[in-house]
Design a protein around this motif. Sequence first.
Motif, PDB file in Angstrom:
ATOM      1  N   ALA A   8       0.848  -1.193   0.000  1.00  9.96           N
ATOM      2  CA  ALA A   8       0.000   0.000   0.000  1.00  9.96           C
ATOM      3  C   ALA A   8       0.883   1.242   0.000  1.00  9.96           C
ATOM      4  O   ALA A   8       1.804   1.377   0.810  1.00  9.96           O
ATOM      5  CB  ALA A   8      -0.913  -0.007   1.223  1.00  9.96           C
ATOM      6  N   LYS A   9       0.578   2.143  -0.939  1.00  9.64           N
ATOM      7  CA  LYS A   9       1.388   3.370  -1.035  1.00  9.64           C
ATOM      8  C   LYS A   9       0.524   4.488  -1.607  1.00  9.64           C
ATOM      9  O   LYS A   9      -0.137   4.310  -2.633  1.00  9.64           O
ATOM     10  CB  LYS A   9       2.603   3.113  -1.938  1.00  9.64           C
ATOM     11  CG  LYS A   9       3.566   4.289  -2.035  1.00  9.64           C
ATOM     12  CD  LYS A   9       4.746   3.916  -2.916  1.00  9.64           C
ATOM     13  CE  LYS A   9       5.732   5.074  -3.034  1.00  9.64           C
ATOM     14  NZ  LYS A   9       6.881   4.740  -3.891  1.00  9.64           N
ATOM     15  N   ALA A  10       0.535   5.618  -0.892  1.00 15.63           N
ATOM     16  CA  ALA A  10      -0.204   6.807  -1.343  1.00 15.63           C
ATOM     17  C   ALA A  10      -1.679   6.499  -1.581  1.00 15.63           C
ATOM     18  O   ALA A  10      -2.296   6.993  -2.523  1.00 15.63           O
ATOM     19  CB  ALA A  10       0.431   7.376  -2.606  1.00 15.63           C
ATOM     20  N   GLY A  11      -2.254   5.644  -0.729  1.00 15.38           N
ATOM     21  CA  GLY A  11      -3.687   5.350  -0.818  1.00 15.38           C
ATOM     22  C   GLY A  11      -4.082   4.366  -1.882  1.00 15.38           C
ATOM     23  O   GLY A  11      -5.279   4.139  -2.108  1.00 15.38           O
ATOM     24  N   LYS A  12      -3.091   3.745  -2.562  1.00 12.00           N
ATOM     25  CA  LYS A  12      -3.408   2.782  -3.610  1.00 12.00           C
ATOM     26  C   LYS A  12      -2.553   1.529  -3.464  1.00 12.00           C
ATOM     27  O   LYS A  12      -1.534   1.520  -2.783  1.00 12.00           O
ATOM     28  CB  LYS A  12      -3.191   3.408  -4.989  1.00 12.00           C
ATOM     29  CG  LYS A  12      -4.171   4.533  -5.299  1.00 12.00           C
ATOM     30  CD  LYS A  12      -4.020   5.009  -6.736  1.00 12.00           C
ATOM     31  CE  LYS A  12      -5.062   6.087  -7.041  1.00 12.00           C
ATOM     32  NZ  LYS A  12      -4.967   6.560  -8.436  1.00 12.00           N
ATOM     33  N   TRP A  13      -3.042   0.437  -4.128  1.00 15.57           N
ATOM     34  CA  TRP A  13      -2.307  -0.822  -4.103  1.00 15.57           C
ATOM     35  C   TRP A  13      -1.258  -0.842  -5.223  1.00 15.57           C
ATOM     36  O   TRP A  13      -1.527  -0.429  -6.345  1.00 15.57           O
ATOM     37  CB  TRP A  13      -3.254  -2.010  -4.301  1.00 15.57           C
ATOM     38  CG  TRP A  13      -4.126  -2.312  -3.123  1.00 15.57           C
ATOM     39  CD1 TRP A  13      -5.475  -2.185  -3.042  1.00 15.57           C
ATOM     40  CD2 TRP A  13      -3.693  -2.811  -1.859  1.00 15.57           C
ATOM     41  NE1 TRP A  13      -5.923  -2.564  -1.807  1.00 15.57           N
ATOM     42  CE2 TRP A  13      -4.859  -2.962  -1.050  1.00 15.57           C
ATOM     43  CE3 TRP A  13      -2.449  -3.148  -1.316  1.00 15.57           C
ATOM     44  CZ2 TRP A  13      -4.800  -3.418   0.254  1.00 15.57           C
ATOM     45  CZ3 TRP A  13      -2.398  -3.610  -0.014  1.00 15.57           C
ATOM     46  CH2 TRP A  13      -3.561  -3.752   0.763  1.00 15.57           C
ATOM     47  N   TYR A  14      -0.083  -1.373  -4.862  1.00 15.42           N
ATOM     48  CA  TYR A  14       0.986  -1.581  -5.843  1.00 15.42           C
ATOM     49  C   TYR A  14       1.407  -3.048  -5.822  1.00 15.42           C
ATOM     50  O   TYR A  14       1.419  -3.698  -4.769  1.00 15.42           O
ATOM     51  CB  TYR A  14       2.197  -0.699  -5.537  1.00 15.42           C
ATOM     52  CG  TYR A  14       2.012   0.746  -5.931  1.00 15.42           C
ATOM     53  CD1 TYR A  14       2.521   1.215  -7.141  1.00 15.42           C
ATOM     54  CD2 TYR A  14       1.317   1.627  -5.108  1.00 15.42           C
ATOM     55  CE1 TYR A  14       2.352   2.546  -7.516  1.00 15.42           C
ATOM     56  CE2 TYR A  14       1.128   2.956  -5.477  1.00 15.42           C
ATOM     57  CZ  TYR A  14       1.650   3.411  -6.676  1.00 15.42           C
ATOM     58  OH  TYR A  14       1.468   4.723  -7.048  1.00 15.42           O
ATOM     59  N   PRO A  36      -7.776   1.977  -5.421  1.00 14.42           N
ATOM     60  CA  PRO A  36      -7.706   2.490  -4.052  1.00 14.42           C
ATOM     61  C   PRO A  36      -7.603   1.344  -3.057  1.00 14.42           C
ATOM     62  O   PRO A  36      -8.055   0.225  -3.316  1.00 14.42           O
ATOM     63  CB  PRO A  36      -9.032   3.247  -3.888  1.00 14.42           C
ATOM     64  CG  PRO A  36      -9.500   3.513  -5.278  1.00 14.42           C
ATOM     65  CD  PRO A  36      -9.005   2.371  -6.109  1.00 14.42           C
ATOM     66  N   ILE A  37      -7.007   1.616  -1.913  1.00 14.48           N
ATOM     67  CA  ILE A  37      -6.786   0.560  -0.920  1.00 14.48           C
ATOM     68  C   ILE A  37      -8.102  -0.005  -0.396  1.00 14.48           C
ATOM     69  O   ILE A  37      -8.284  -1.222  -0.323  1.00 14.48           O
ATOM     70  CB  ILE A  37      -5.927   1.099   0.247  1.00 14.48           C
ATOM     71  CG1 ILE A  37      -4.509   1.414  -0.250  1.00 14.48           C
ATOM     72  CG2 ILE A  37      -5.887   0.098   1.396  1.00 14.48           C
ATOM     73  CD1 ILE A  37      -3.633   2.053   0.800  1.00 14.48           C
ATOM     74  N   LYS A  38      -9.035   0.850  -0.052  1.00  8.84           N
ATOM     75  CA  LYS A  38     -10.257   0.412   0.589  1.00  8.84           C
ATOM     76  C   LYS A  38     -11.123  -0.411  -0.360  1.00  8.84           C
ATOM     77  O   LYS A  38     -11.499   0.031  -1.443  1.00  8.84           O
ATOM     78  CB  LYS A  38     -11.055   1.612   1.100  1.00  8.84           C
ATOM     79  CG  LYS A  38     -12.262   1.218   1.930  1.00  8.84           C
ATOM     80  CD  LYS A  38     -12.951   2.446   2.524  1.00  8.84           C
ATOM     81  CE  LYS A  38     -14.146   2.043   3.382  1.00  8.84           C
ATOM     82  NZ  LYS A  38     -14.825   3.223   3.977  1.00  8.84           N
ATOM     83  N   GLY A  39     -11.428  -1.630   0.058  1.00  6.36           N
ATOM     84  CA  GLY A  39     -12.352  -2.492  -0.671  1.00  6.36           C
ATOM     85  C   GLY A  39     -11.801  -3.159  -1.915  1.00  6.36           C
ATOM     86  O   GLY A  39     -12.567  -3.785  -2.655  1.00  6.36           O
ATOM     87  N   ASN A  40     -10.509  -3.075  -2.158  1.00  8.29           N
ATOM     88  CA  ASN A  40      -9.956  -3.630  -3.399  1.00  8.29           C
ATOM     89  C   ASN A  40      -8.821  -4.618  -3.181  1.00  8.29           C
ATOM     90  O   ASN A  40      -8.072  -4.911  -4.121  1.00  8.29           O
ATOM     91  CB  ASN A  40      -9.462  -2.491  -4.301  1.00  8.29           C
ATOM     92  CG  ASN A  40     -10.582  -1.673  -4.889  1.00  8.29           C
ATOM     93  OD1 ASN A  40     -11.408  -2.179  -5.640  1.00  8.29           O
ATOM     94  ND2 ASN A  40     -10.627  -0.399  -4.526  1.00  8.29           N
ATOM     95  N   CYS A  80      -3.319 -11.839   1.197  1.00 10.58           N
ATOM     96  CA  CYS A  80      -4.214 -10.683   1.146  1.00 10.58           C
ATOM     97  C   CYS A  80      -5.675 -11.085   1.012  1.00 10.58           C
ATOM     98  O   CYS A  80      -6.565 -10.254   1.192  1.00 10.58           O
ATOM     99  CB  CYS A  80      -3.836  -9.780  -0.029  1.00 10.58           C
ATOM    100  SG  CYS A  80      -2.192  -9.051   0.135  1.00 10.58           S
ATOM    101  N   GLU A  81      -5.940 -12.335   0.679  1.00  9.58           N
ATOM    102  CA  GLU A  81      -7.309 -12.761   0.409  1.00  9.58           C
ATOM    103  C   GLU A  81      -7.947 -13.528   1.560  1.00  9.58           C
ATOM    104  O   GLU A  81      -9.166 -13.521   1.704  1.00  9.58           O
ATOM    105  CB  GLU A  81      -7.340 -13.648  -0.839  1.00  9.58           C
ATOM    106  CG  GLU A  81      -6.753 -12.978  -2.074  1.00  9.58           C
ATOM    107  CD  GLU A  81      -6.637 -13.929  -3.236  1.00  9.58           C
ATOM    108  OE1 GLU A  81      -7.198 -15.034  -3.140  1.00  9.58           O
ATOM    109  OE2 GLU A  81      -5.981 -13.581  -4.227  1.00  9.58           O
TER     110      GLU A  81
END
Length: 482
Positions: A8-14, A36-40, A80-81
């Motif tokens: 997680a970086k800057a509010g998004k997944w990498y 975006p991180i939330k919900g993804n 992650c799952e």
Amino acid sequence: MISGHLSAKAGKWYMVLELRTPEGKRIPKWIGTGLPIKGNKHRAGEMLYQKRLEYSAARGTSGNMLFSEYLEQWIKGRQCELAKATFDSYKAILERQVIQFYAPKGIALSALRPADIIAYHQELRKRGVSENTVLRHHAVIHKALEDACYHELITTNPATRVRRPRKEMYVTKPYTAQECRQLLDSIQGEKLEPILTMAVYTGMRRGELLGLRWGAIDFLENIINVQHEVVRGNVNGRTALVAQDKLKRTASLRALPMVEPLRNMLLAERQRRYGEKSVEVYDYIFVDKKGRPLKPNYVTAAFPKLLAKHGLRLIRLHDLRHSCANLLITARTPLIEVQQWLGHSSILTTADLYSHLTFQEKLNSADTIKNFNKERRRNMKKNERMTVSEWIVELDSESLNNVQAFLDTGALQSLIESDSGCYDAIIQSDNEEPLFVEVNLDVNSCVEDLHCTCNIGFCIHLATVLHEINAGRANFLCENEN
């Protein structure tokens, strides 16, 4: 397969792929998902897996991958799952046993055969493990290979051609209603009284009980929201408490009615902890002297000691969940409602766990069947037969007196059961001529269903006879054939 993980970086997944130079030097490659991180998290995990496949195929590593190597990469990609407890369980099974078994054999993923999986089952059985343990290991292997099929690393799943280990049924021996009352009466004033009281009345899992926070209690609507848990997990190679909102299954997220004993108990605990101060909604309800959540192992270990102290029958802590289910089922609560109360993902799970009934429930079922049979005897369908004694039992006292009066007259001189299930009767008529009668015991059939048995030509249906006797008439609606 090339390994990788999400970051997680800057509010998004990498996606971070672990590439290597020809010399073996590790070179991390960062690839953005745009999510975006939330919900993804789940979607990002799928993207990571696809990206790993692409890079592996480009480097020609997939076809020669060992099965043991695939399992190492597969479990890393599932972190992650899966829920924390599930991931830790899968990881322990694979790293401590499955991978250690297959790594020395050097079996390629594409070359894995059903016989290789059967060999692992046999190895486990040699170690003396239970059949349920073999089943759990088989399920993890099957899942890993199913994902390999999905991502086209192999064409078929060899685990599907292996006979599934048979599950050993554990027959629970939960507390009865009386034993639950004895437990709650005995533990008053004990340190574990609040959490055990909650367990009996709600049937919540250990992690759900420990994860219960004040914000989950709605005192206005009298509702307990089950939405958080505290479990033991592996954090950086060490065992630690893990708090999480994501529970085992979606069905685990549920709202339970708060019965009066629980409401009173929680209000008293809130008053003791906070007095007139505002409650901290994220504070845990069941805590130790320092305000920390009770440790799972402490509750599990202290429970049987508490039972022994008060001379109560020894059961496991988890059996309080079964005891709650037993109370619901004994009260004839529909199974679908029991499933929803306990938070099972499927009604099949509920039926499988609680297919056995308490002895009292069996007695209740026997009474139900007995009452049904009694009602059936009162309402027998056409062409069903009853013996004279059975028919007479169904009459009221007045009818019985009339029948007895008829028998006392001596008019019924004989009654013999025939081979056809009817009765051949000789009745002395008013004109002093004996009537030879075939008596059919079908209480609903008509006179026309009968046939004469002699040249006198009289046909009497026992139901008609008793009806006429009950009506106070002595003539039996007999007709002379002549």
